[in-house]
Design a protein around this motif. Sequence first.
Motif, mmCIF file in Angstrom:
data_model
loop_
_atom_site.group_PDB
_atom_site.id
_atom_site.type_symbol
_atom_site.label_atom_id
_atom_site.label_comp_id
_atom_site.label_asym_id
_atom_site.label_seq_id
_atom_site.Cartn_x
_atom_site.Cartn_y
_atom_site.Cartn_z
ATOM 1 N N GLN A 236 0.830 -1.214 0.000
ATOM 2 C CA GLN A 236 0.000 0.000 0.000
ATOM 3 C C GLN A 236 0.863 1.262 0.000
ATOM 4 O OE1 GLN A 236 -2.296 -1.020 3.493
ATOM 5 N NE2 GLN A 236 -4.078 -1.600 2.278
ATOM 6 N N ASP A 237 1.953 1.262 0.748
ATOM 7 C CA ASP A 237 2.863 2.409 0.742
ATOM 8 C C ASP A 237 3.446 2.625 -0.654
ATOM 9 O OD1 ASP A 237 2.467 2.930 3.408
ATOM 10 O OD2 ASP A 237 4.256 1.859 4.090
ATOM 11 N N ALA A 238 3.834 1.538 -1.300
ATOM 12 C CA ALA A 238 4.419 1.652 -2.642
ATOM 13 C C ALA A 238 3.413 2.216 -3.640
ATOM 14 C CB ALA A 238 4.919 0.283 -3.109
ATOM 15 N N LEU A 239 2.155 1.817 -3.519
ATOM 16 C CA LEU A 239 1.125 2.272 -4.458
ATOM 17 C C LEU A 239 0.933 3.788 -4.410
ATOM 18 C CD1 LEU A 239 -1.546 -0.538 -4.082
ATOM 19 C CD2 LEU A 239 -0.328 0.081 -6.184
ATOM 20 N N ARG A 240 1.196 4.394 -3.277
ATOM 21 C CA ARG A 240 0.998 5.845 -3.155
ATOM 22 C C ARG A 240 1.947 6.623 -4.070
ATOM 23 N NH1 ARG A 240 0.798 4.261 2.466
ATOM 24 N NH2 ARG A 240 -1.368 4.242 3.182
ATOM 25 N N ALA A 241 3.078 6.021 -4.431
ATOM 26 C CA ALA A 241 4.056 6.712 -5.275
ATOM 27 C C ALA A 241 4.037 6.227 -6.714
ATOM 28 C CB ALA A 241 5.465 6.534 -4.701
ATOM 29 N N LEU A 242 3.194 5.241 -7.027
ATOM 30 C CA LEU A 242 3.172 4.675 -8.376
ATOM 31 C C LEU A 242 1.950 5.178 -9.131
ATOM 32 C CD1 LEU A 242 4.212 0.996 -7.579
ATOM 33 C CD2 LEU A 242 5.643 2.783 -8.576
ATOM 34 N N ASP A 243 2.196 5.850 -10.221
ATOM 35 C CA ASP A 243 1.106 6.341 -11.054
ATOM 36 C C ASP A 243 0.702 5.240 -12.036
ATOM 37 O OD1 ASP A 243 0.290 7.749 -13.828
ATOM 38 O OD2 ASP A 243 -0.304 9.023 -12.140
ATOM 39 N N PRO A 244 -0.585 4.925 -12.121
ATOM 40 C CA PRO A 244 -1.001 3.822 -13.003
ATOM 41 C C PRO A 244 -0.750 4.083 -14.479
ATOM 42 C CG PRO A 244 -2.907 4.983 -12.105
ATOM 43 C CD PRO A 244 -1.709 5.497 -11.368
ATOM 44 N N THR A 245 -0.516 5.336 -14.847
ATOM 45 C CA THR A 245 -0.230 5.646 -16.251
ATOM 46 C C THR A 245 1.251 5.559 -16.549
ATOM 47 O OG1 THR A 245 -2.151 7.108 -16.352
ATOM 48 C CG2 THR A 245 -0.485 7.378 -18.066
ATOM 49 N N THR A 246 2.061 6.236 -15.740
ATOM 50 C CA THR A 246 3.502 6.272 -16.006
ATOM 51 C C THR A 246 4.244 5.059 -15.454
ATOM 52 O OG1 THR A 246 3.831 7.632 -14.029
ATOM 53 C CG2 THR A 246 3.569 8.784 -16.126
ATOM 54 N N HIS A 247 3.662 4.386 -14.455
ATOM 55 C CA HIS A 247 4.285 3.189 -13.881
ATOM 56 C C HIS A 247 3.311 2.015 -14.004
ATOM 57 C CE1 HIS A 247 5.970 6.652 -11.465
ATOM 58 N NE2 HIS A 247 7.067 6.136 -11.978
ATOM 59 N N ARG A 248 2.767 1.833 -15.179
ATOM 60 C CA ARG A 248 1.668 0.872 -15.362
ATOM 61 C C ARG A 248 2.041 -0.537 -14.896
ATOM 62 N NH1 ARG A 248 0.063 0.563 -21.287
ATOM 63 N NH2 ARG A 248 1.893 -0.801 -21.401
ATOM 64 N N ARG A 249 3.178 -1.037 -15.344
ATOM 65 C CA ARG A 249 3.540 -2.411 -14.996
ATOM 66 C C ARG A 249 3.760 -2.564 -13.486
ATOM 67 N NH1 ARG A 249 5.359 -6.950 -17.495
ATOM 68 N NH2 ARG A 249 6.628 -8.340 -16.222
ATOM 69 N N ALA A 250 4.530 -1.641 -12.896
ATOM 70 C CA ALA A 250 4.793 -1.722 -11.459
ATOM 71 C C ALA A 250 3.508 -1.564 -10.658
ATOM 72 C CB ALA A 250 5.818 -0.664 -11.055
#
Length: 406
Positions: A236-250
């Motif tokens: 959940q912490d990691a998801l806060r910094a991952l944008d679904p558009t620019t970091h789609r795979r991660a």
Amino acid sequence: MTTQRQMIRPQPIDLAPWPLGGLLVPDVDGGRELARAAVAGEAAPADGPLAFWARAAVDDADGALAALEGLDDPACDYDRFVLAPSAERLEELRQRFDGPLAELLEVAAFRVGLRESPPTLQVLDGELLASARATEASAALERGDHDGAAEALRGAIDAARTASPGLAAQLYVSLIETERARNASADQVVELLKEALACLGESGFDTLRAELQLEQAVVLQEAFPARLGEAAALFQDALRALDPTTHRRAYGFTQMRLGLAYLSMPMADAGDALRMGVATQALKRAVDVLDPAQESELWCAAATNLANAYQVLPSGHLGDNLETAVDLYGRALGIRTAELDPLGHARLLVNRANACASLERFDDAIGDLRGAVPLLQSTGASEELTASRQLLQSLERTRATAGELA
């Protein structure tokens, strides 16, 4: 030797891939602000005399060289060598450089293949020493010397820890890879990841922090079943910094792993149904974000896990959930084909057969099982083969009984 100007310190060296990661920020207008921001993992303007930095950031070495024209600073001369290395330029700069810049020049010369071994270091310190020690580690790895690489990386981390925390954290990533090659335990990897995250503290580098959190969560999830709650919090912490558009795979991978973490937790209290719902939503987001064409295997894994969840999800819409599961299995079968992955294809067929059987679609279930049995037999999956044959026989009897009663 020419007198060297005072170099800006700390430098954002090796915080990005080359050529940008090999460059020094010169002491020109805006240089100190750019260096400070980059070392802190923040953005800063790179225009005017720093336009070369912006060009290098988009891998435009020629544009960066052109932007360096007219800038008079020893760091700019060094940067020209990094962007366009040559033996002639190396010899010229050797005659002019002394002190830290001379040692950095030799490190860069080794990195671009213009000297055979890393130089002896005498005056470098901080992030500059860390960069040089990291280069020594790479050379050791090329020789197959994992012990020497680990020692050099630990020295690099110590040198960078205060001067450039982002670099120290990145070096931890290399150290973890090296330690894994030396058969590090999961406990050791988790501790190294904690140390890397501690280096970053509250600074920038949100994407790097998310990558480290994600890696730690995966290790916990796979090696420590009793720590699934800790793993879920890290996802959940990691998801806060991952944008679904620019970091789609991660982003998709993290959502899938979060869903699996919740699904794997023991079910023993009133909150279990809620946790199942959260897990299903996480898996659904993974399926929606990932591209079946570009991330086919990852999408297929997410879709399969979501379909499995729909089969056991407590709900008043069981029929709809099962139909959704059947559809997801069908889409996954189109990617995980019998030709590419016979065992994976067979398992999907068995899963879909179970969902169809629950919907009393016996013909579809039997057809899937008849397709799965020879694949399981050919791949040597004896236990799954036995279970599938037993299920097939049971469904054939059920269908026959239903036909007699009709």
